[in-house]
Scaffold this motif. Sequence first.
Motif, mmCIF file in Angstrom:
data_model
loop_
_atom_site.group_PDB
_atom_site.id
_atom_site.type_symbol
_atom_site.label_atom_id
_atom_site.label_comp_id
_atom_site.label_asym_id
_atom_site.label_seq_id
_atom_site.Cartn_x
_atom_site.Cartn_y
_atom_site.Cartn_z
ATOM 1 N N UNK A 248 34.198 -12.514 44.070
ATOM 2 C CA UNK A 248 32.967 -11.740 43.857
ATOM 3 C C UNK A 248 31.817 -12.620 43.369
ATOM 4 N N UNK A 249 32.131 -13.692 42.672
ATOM 5 C CA UNK A 249 31.091 -14.633 42.243
ATOM 6 C C UNK A 249 30.711 -15.604 43.364
ATOM 7 N N UNK A 250 31.646 -15.881 44.260
ATOM 8 C CA UNK A 250 31.436 -16.903 45.293
ATOM 9 C C UNK A 250 30.674 -16.390 46.517
ATOM 10 N N UNK A 251 30.870 -15.137 46.873
ATOM 11 C CA UNK A 251 30.248 -14.600 48.096
ATOM 12 C C UNK A 251 29.704 -13.200 47.827
ATOM 13 N N UNK A 252 28.688 -12.796 48.574
ATOM 14 C CA UNK A 252 28.214 -11.421 48.418
ATOM 15 C C UNK A 252 29.253 -10.435 48.963
ATOM 16 N N UNK A 253 29.401 -9.326 48.270
ATOM 17 C CA UNK A 253 30.310 -8.271 48.699
ATOM 18 C C UNK A 253 29.462 -7.026 48.923
ATOM 19 N N UNK A 254 29.670 -6.385 50.050
ATOM 20 C CA UNK A 254 28.867 -5.233 50.446
ATOM 21 C C UNK A 254 29.742 -4.024 50.722
ATOM 22 N N UNK A 255 29.194 -2.849 50.426
ATOM 23 C CA UNK A 255 29.720 -1.609 50.977
ATOM 24 C C UNK A 255 29.132 -1.520 52.373
#
Length: 181
Positions: A141-148
Amino acid sequence: PKQAGKSTLAMALVRHGARLLTDDTLAVRFDGDGTAWAAPGVQRVRLWDDAARALDVVTSGARGAKPTVGCLTSNELESREVRVAACYVLHAGGRRAHAAAVREPLSPVHAAIACLRFSRLGPLAGGREGQVVLDRVARLARAVPVFDLTVRRDLAMLDDAAALVVAWHGAKSRAAAEAGK
């Protein structure tokens, strides 16, 4: 979540120039600088008949079971580790949604919880192993964007949804990618 259309969207993305890494559990590792890398996994896609017809792919399998797509070529499969650019928590939207696909960024806390929720190991691991899984999803979660990601539940709009996802990532054409550009 189950039956959100993950395999269907994966095949639509392949039809738009993406390469399939896996249609099942995704193994992610981190290098020394915290970059997330994903390794190829199960590259056998299973689709229900209506999705296979919409994607114009041939499937095989026992009647009543989710059939397997039999037409993936080596150009449609990714054989090497790839850098993770983003993660998506897929939701199937209602037919009333106007756009084919809509994405909304998750905060790091909500992203970690979403990744943990869909982790195959999360519910099984306890004690020390549970801490390792939680640490991994927090790092992701810190390394890459996470999207709904909400995709309109309409197979006629599937190409539009795949085109949007590809556009969000500025994907190069398959020919340019293979030429190393």
